[in-house]
Scaffold this motif. Structure first.
Motif, PDB file in Angstrom:
ATOM      1  N   ALA A 168     -42.334   8.430  45.147  1.00  0.00           N
ATOM      2  CA  ALA A 168     -41.431   8.924  44.345  1.00  0.00           C
ATOM      3  C   ALA A 168     -41.772   8.657  42.536  1.00  0.00           C
ATOM      4  CB  ALA A 168     -40.275   7.823  44.227  1.00  0.00           C
ATOM      5  N   PRO A 169     -41.620   9.490  41.720  1.00  0.00           N
ATOM      6  CA  PRO A 169     -40.631  10.640  41.767  1.00  0.00           C
ATOM      7  C   PRO A 169     -41.380  11.670  42.405  1.00  0.00           C
ATOM      8  CG  PRO A 169     -41.102  10.431  39.793  1.00  0.00           C
ATOM      9  CD  PRO A 169     -41.935   9.097  40.299  1.00  0.00           C
ATOM     10  N   ASP A 170     -40.779  12.655  43.182  1.00  0.00           N
ATOM     11  CA  ASP A 170     -41.252  13.728  43.699  1.00  0.00           C
ATOM     12  C   ASP A 170     -41.057  14.954  42.519  1.00  0.00           C
ATOM     13  OD1 ASP A 170     -41.932  16.302  44.984  1.00  0.00           O
ATOM     14  OD2 ASP A 170     -40.775  15.636  46.817  1.00  0.00           O
ATOM     15  N   VAL A 171     -42.225  15.008  42.047  1.00  0.00           N
ATOM     16  CA  VAL A 171     -42.534  15.752  40.757  1.00  0.00           C
ATOM     17  C   VAL A 171     -41.943  17.412  40.846  1.00  0.00           C
ATOM     18  CG1 VAL A 171     -43.854  16.926  38.696  1.00  0.00           C
ATOM     19  CG2 VAL A 171     -44.205  14.429  39.744  1.00  0.00           C
ATOM     20  N   PRO A 172     -42.411  17.998  41.907  1.00  0.00           N
ATOM     21  CA  PRO A 172     -41.878  19.487  42.145  1.00  0.00           C
ATOM     22  C   PRO A 172     -40.445  19.423  42.399  1.00  0.00           C
ATOM     23  CG  PRO A 172     -43.946  19.204  43.276  1.00  0.00           C
ATOM     24  CD  PRO A 172     -43.353  17.728  42.842  1.00  0.00           C
ATOM     25  N   LEU A 173     -39.936  18.403  43.298  1.00  0.00           N
ATOM     26  CA  LEU A 173     -38.383  18.296  43.862  1.00  0.00           C
ATOM     27  C   LEU A 173     -37.473  18.016  42.160  1.00  0.00           C
ATOM     28  CD1 LEU A 173     -36.146  18.633  45.695  1.00  0.00           C
ATOM     29  CD2 LEU A 173     -36.782  16.304  46.251  1.00  0.00           C
ATOM     30  N   VAL A 174     -38.021  17.050  41.630  1.00  0.00           N
ATOM     31  CA  VAL A 174     -37.165  16.606  40.244  1.00  0.00           C
ATOM     32  C   VAL A 174     -37.203  17.714  39.386  1.00  0.00           C
ATOM     33  CG1 VAL A 174     -36.974  15.120  38.498  1.00  0.00           C
ATOM     34  CG2 VAL A 174     -37.613  14.232  40.698  1.00  0.00           C
ATOM     35  N   LEU A 175     -38.528  18.707  39.227  1.00  0.00           N
ATOM     36  CA  LEU A 175     -38.481  19.624  38.136  1.00  0.00           C
ATOM     37  C   LEU A 175     -37.555  20.758  38.657  1.00  0.00           C
ATOM     38  CD1 LEU A 175     -42.111  19.871  37.189  1.00  0.00           C
ATOM     39  CD2 LEU A 175     -40.322  19.436  35.812  1.00  0.00           C
ATOM     40  N   ALA A 176     -37.545  21.156  39.922  1.00  0.00           N
ATOM     41  CA  ALA A 176     -36.542  22.195  40.419  1.00  0.00           C
ATOM     42  C   ALA A 176     -35.120  21.724  40.161  1.00  0.00           C
ATOM     43  CB  ALA A 176     -37.041  22.554  41.943  1.00  0.00           C
ATOM     44  N   ILE A 177     -34.897  20.647  40.623  1.00  0.00           N
ATOM     45  CA  ILE A 177     -33.356  20.261  40.488  1.00  0.00           C
ATOM     46  C   ILE A 177     -32.921  20.015  38.937  1.00  0.00           C
ATOM     47  CG2 ILE A 177     -31.813  18.225  40.758  1.00  0.00           C
ATOM     48  CD1 ILE A 177     -33.320  17.642  43.574  1.00  0.00           C
ATOM     49  N   GLY A 178     -33.822  19.531  37.996  1.00  0.00           N
ATOM     50  CA  GLY A 178     -33.649  19.628  36.815  1.00  0.00           C
ATOM     51  C   GLY A 178     -33.348  20.850  36.263  1.00  0.00           C
ATOM     52  N   ILE A 179     -34.100  21.929  36.324  1.00  0.00           N
ATOM     53  CA  ILE A 179     -34.294  23.116  35.778  1.00  0.00           C
ATOM     54  C   ILE A 179     -32.947  23.726  36.340  1.00  0.00           C
ATOM     55  CG2 ILE A 179     -35.228  25.512  35.481  1.00  0.00           C
ATOM     56  CD1 ILE A 179     -38.066  23.876  35.635  1.00  0.00           C
ATOM     57  N   LEU A 180     -32.604  23.581  37.587  1.00  0.00           N
ATOM     58  CA  LEU A 180     -31.367  24.283  38.171  1.00  0.00           C
ATOM     59  C   LEU A 180     -30.296  23.824  37.785  1.00  0.00           C
ATOM     60  CD1 LEU A 180     -32.701  24.843  42.051  1.00  0.00           C
ATOM     61  CD2 LEU A 180     -32.381  26.734  40.225  1.00  0.00           C
ATOM     62  N   MET A 181     -30.131  22.292  37.377  1.00  0.00           N
ATOM     63  CA  MET A 181     -28.790  21.874  36.827  1.00  0.00           C
ATOM     64  C   MET A 181     -28.685  22.321  35.721  1.00  0.00           C
ATOM     65  SD  MET A 181     -27.102  20.022  38.828  1.00  0.00           S
ATOM     66  CE  MET A 181     -26.172  19.172  37.838  1.00  0.00           C
ATOM     67  N   SER A 182     -29.823  22.463  34.856  1.00  0.00           N
ATOM     68  CA  SER A 182     -29.685  22.651  33.352  1.00  0.00           C
ATOM     69  C   SER A 182     -29.369  24.159  33.298  1.00  0.00           C
ATOM     70  CB  SER A 182     -31.279  22.723  32.663  1.00  0.00           C
ATOM     71  OG  SER A 182     -31.747  21.511  32.563  1.00  0.00           O
TER      72      SER A 182
END
Length: 473
Positions: A168-182
């Motif tokens: 952790a942090p899971d970079v691809p997962l966090v990036l995907a979640i962050g962009i989708l939430m944005s």
């Protein structure tokens, strides 16, 4: 909200949406940059009968039932505190609970304990200690009072692992979640801002708020700040002013001469620039035009035309100059009468008999008289003047004037018995999409006539209103 309006909202608020997505992505990247890496370690415990799994049906049933309980007890506060004591950790059992998780591997009798820590070595030590505590707990709880062999025992099936790769942090997962939430927040914010926005964005908004026709939509032109009198040059704004000039003729077909008051609901709607450019446009059409600056509280017409304001309306009313002496000529052909010295009581000055007589005089001298009046809502000046003119032209600024402000301004005109020729939507973006309207920037008079009033539809009310005004006189 249908799909077209939804897309129109996103197109109109694309700057907000893009900014939100960019900020959200930056925040996600900053979180990944600042987040401390976490390392993992897993230990597996096999729970069985003392004979190593050669149990009868009853014993197997007991194992299945109790293995879930031991997985739960692996993260119990008492167990966590014993791990802290065993390793001498400087933490609390609540914090340690957040680092440790345990579960039963489906279809097996194996309890897996997973640990996350700031270093690989710490994760391994905590996982090993937690596994030993569970083994001791099983031995303690399963020891029968008679001293016989325990019903169940726990053994290490897979020792605590160690790895230098962060879990952790899971970079691809966090990036995907962050962009989708944005993106989600950008769309949600744009829609909410649209639903909560009470400002006027289209002709339909203006017509619903006022119940009157929109005579013209004037596109935003950044060159106005450099050259306020733009009606003499080409471009979308000049063409839109010609449309306004034409529509004003249809607004009162019986009138050979017109006295028009130009006002707005609130300040900073662009009324002075529109009034001045309208006067210039009318003069270009061959009409004799007098421009009167009736905004004694904030006179600006003289600055726009490049003329003097020291002698004007007030000077004539108090008898210090004649009307001919106070009127100035502009190269565009527009005659101009400024405010003169600023009086302490503008409303009282405008209500005098001398003011009424002056308006009657200039009406007989010019084809069109345009008065740049103060805004309707802050002061009473415009309400006083509107009863002395043929009609009023009310400005609303795109994205600034609210429906309530425009509605109140129209109500004030109606309350005093004035006549509203129509409204003008000012500073409209060159290109608006979807639910906010059509293309306002180009095409005035060239193949499309969205702003031209049907004279047949307008002529009958205009004649009736004119006749009524004559009867009142």
């Amino acid at each position: 909200m249908d799909l077209r309006e939804f897309l129109g909202v996103l197109a109109a608020r694309w700057k907000f949406a893009v900014t939100t997505v960019v900020l959200g992505s930056v925040a996600t990247g900053l979180y990944l940059f600042l987040a401390a890496p976490q390392y993992g370690s897993d230990v597996k415990l096999f729970v069985s009968t003392p004979t190593g799994g050669q149990a009868d049906f009853a014993a197997a049933f007991i194992v299945t039932q109790r293995v879930e309980s031991y997985a739960d007890l692996a993260t119990d506060p008492a167990t966590m505190q014993r791990v802290i004591d065993r390793l001498g950790l400087d933490t609390t059992f609540e914090d340690l609970q957040g680092q440790v998780s345990s579960s039963v591997i489906p279809g097996t009798q194996t309890v897996e304990i997973s640990v996350r820590a700031s270093t690989p070595e710490s994760a391994q030590r905590i996982a090993d200690a937690a596994g030993q505590e569970v083994i001791d707990l099983v031995a303690q709880l399963e020891e029968p009072p008679s001293g016989d062999d325990p019903t169940l025992v726990a053994r290490v099936a897979s020792p605590a692992s160690i790895s230098d790769t962060p879990v952790a942090p899971d970079v691809p997962l966090v990036l995907a979640i962050g962009i989708l939430m944005s993106i989600f927040l950008a769309v949600l914010g744009a829609v909410l801002r649209h639903l909560l926005d009470r400002t006027l964005k289209s002709r339909e908004d203006v017509e619903k708020a006022t119940g009157s026709v929109v005579l013209a939509t004037l596109p935003f032109d950044p060159d106005v700040k450099k050259e306020p009198a733009l009606s003499s040059v080409g471009g979308p704004l000049a063409e839109a002013l010609r449309v306004l000039r034409t529509n004003l003729q249809f607004a009162d077909l019986d009138a050979d001469r017109q006295t028009i008051l130009v006002s707005s609901a609130v300040p900073d709607e662009g009324k002075t620039l529109v009034a001045t450019n309208l006067a210039t446009s009318l003069a270009q059409s061959g009409r004799s035009v007098l421009m009167i600056d009736a905004d004694m509280r904030n006179p600006n017409v003289a600055d726009v035309l490049g003329l003097e304001n020291g002698v004007g309306l007030v000077t004539v009313l108090v008898g210090r100059a004649t009307l001919d002496e106070a009127i100035q000529e502009h190269p565009s052909g527009v005659a101009f009468l400024g405010t003169g010295p600023q009086p302490p009581n503008p409303a009282e000055v405008l209500e005098t008999r001398a003011m009424k007589e002056l308006l009657a005089t200039v009406r007989s001298m010019y084809d069109t008289v345009i008065l740049d009046a103060p805004p309707m809502l802050p002061v009473a000046d415009a309400s006083i003047l509107v009863t002395e003119v043929d009609g009023a032209l009310l400005l609303a600024r795109h994205g600034a004037t609210t429906r309530e402000q425009l509605r109140l301004a129209v109500a004030r005109i109606e309350t005093v018995g004035g006549r509203l020729f129509g409204t003008v939507l000012n500073r409209v973006p060159r290109r608006t999409v979807g639910g906010y309207g059509d293309d306002y920037g180009y095409g005035y008079g060239y193949g499309t006539t969205p702003d031209i009033i049907d004279p047949a539809a307008e002529s009958r009310p205009a004649r009736a209103g004119r006749g009524q005004r004559r009867a009142e006189r």
